[in-house]
Design a protein around this motif. Sequence first.
Motif, PDB file in Angstrom:
ATOM      1  N   ALA A   1      43.812  56.739  78.761  1.00 33.98           N
ATOM      2  CA  ALA A   1      42.735  57.646  78.353  1.00 33.98           C
ATOM      3  C   ALA A   1      43.221  58.628  77.296  1.00 33.98           C
ATOM      4  O   ALA A   1      42.518  58.910  76.329  1.00 33.98           O
ATOM      5  N   ARG A   2      44.428  59.147  77.433  1.00 33.84           N
ATOM      6  CA  ARG A   2      44.994  60.071  76.434  1.00 33.84           C
ATOM      7  C   ARG A   2      45.147  59.371  75.084  1.00 33.84           C
ATOM      8  O   ARG A   2      44.883  59.947  74.047  1.00 33.84           O
TER       9      ARG A   2
ATOM     10  N   THR B   1      45.635  57.405  83.145  1.00 32.81           N
ATOM     11  CA  THR B   1      45.628  58.690  82.439  1.00 32.81           C
ATOM     12  C   THR B   1      46.216  58.531  81.043  1.00 32.81           C
ATOM     13  O   THR B   1      45.663  59.052  80.061  1.00 32.81           O
TER      14      THR B   1
ATOM     15  N   ARG C   1      43.430  56.867  73.921  1.00 34.89           N
ATOM     16  CA  ARG C   1      42.110  56.652  73.326  1.00 34.89           C
ATOM     17  C   ARG C   1      41.584  57.932  72.677  1.00 34.89           C
ATOM     18  O   ARG C   1      41.045  57.895  71.586  1.00 34.89           O
ATOM     19  N   SER C   2      41.764  59.057  73.382  1.00 31.25           N
ATOM     20  CA  SER C   2      41.232  60.307  72.848  1.00 31.25           C
ATOM     21  C   SER C   2      42.047  60.794  71.642  1.00 31.25           C
ATOM     22  O   SER C   2      41.508  61.439  70.766  1.00 31.25           O
ATOM     23  N   SER C   3      43.332  60.469  71.581  1.00 32.76           N
ATOM     24  CA  SER C   3      44.145  60.908  70.439  1.00 32.76           C
ATOM     25  C   SER C   3      43.857  60.083  69.178  1.00 32.76           C
ATOM     26  O   SER C   3      44.106  60.539  68.075  1.00 32.76           O
ATOM     27  N   ARG C   4      43.331  58.880  69.340  1.00 30.57           N
ATOM     28  CA  ARG C   4      42.993  58.027  68.189  1.00 30.57           C
ATOM     29  C   ARG C   4      41.682  58.451  67.537  1.00 30.57           C
ATOM     30  O   ARG C   4      41.418  58.086  66.421  1.00 30.57           O
ATOM     31  N   ARG C   5      40.880  59.171  68.246  1.00 27.84           N
ATOM     32  CA  ARG C   5      39.560  59.558  67.713  1.00 27.84           C
ATOM     33  C   ARG C   5      39.633  60.694  66.797  1.00 27.84           C
ATOM     34  O   ARG C   5      40.200  61.393  66.307  1.00 27.84           O
TER      35      ARG C   5
END
Length: 108
Positions: free
Chosen positions: A101-102, A98, A104-108
Amino acid sequence: MHAFDVLGDPVRRRILELLTEGELASGEVVRVIADEFGISQPAVSQHLRVLRESGFATVRPEGARRLYAVDPTGMREVDAWLEQFRGFWEQRLDALGTEIARGRSSRR
């Protein structure tokens, strides 16, 4: 002998590692183990016997040679004992997944 007593010996663990690569003649096992651990052929044979009698290895004759392979029976006892602890690391691995995944999504 209990499974963890069998696996507690580094020589027996190394023999099992060798056998995971496939069936090996006892002479091949002796050559590697004698080189790595500096023990005699009779000592290696003793370890092979313990592995065989404890359900961690099988042996089959082929002419004058004896071919050893991993027997999953012994590992089943280890796996059954470890089952009671799986919840501890599975929860942590789920949490790690988890967090990854968090990240990765915060870097986008």
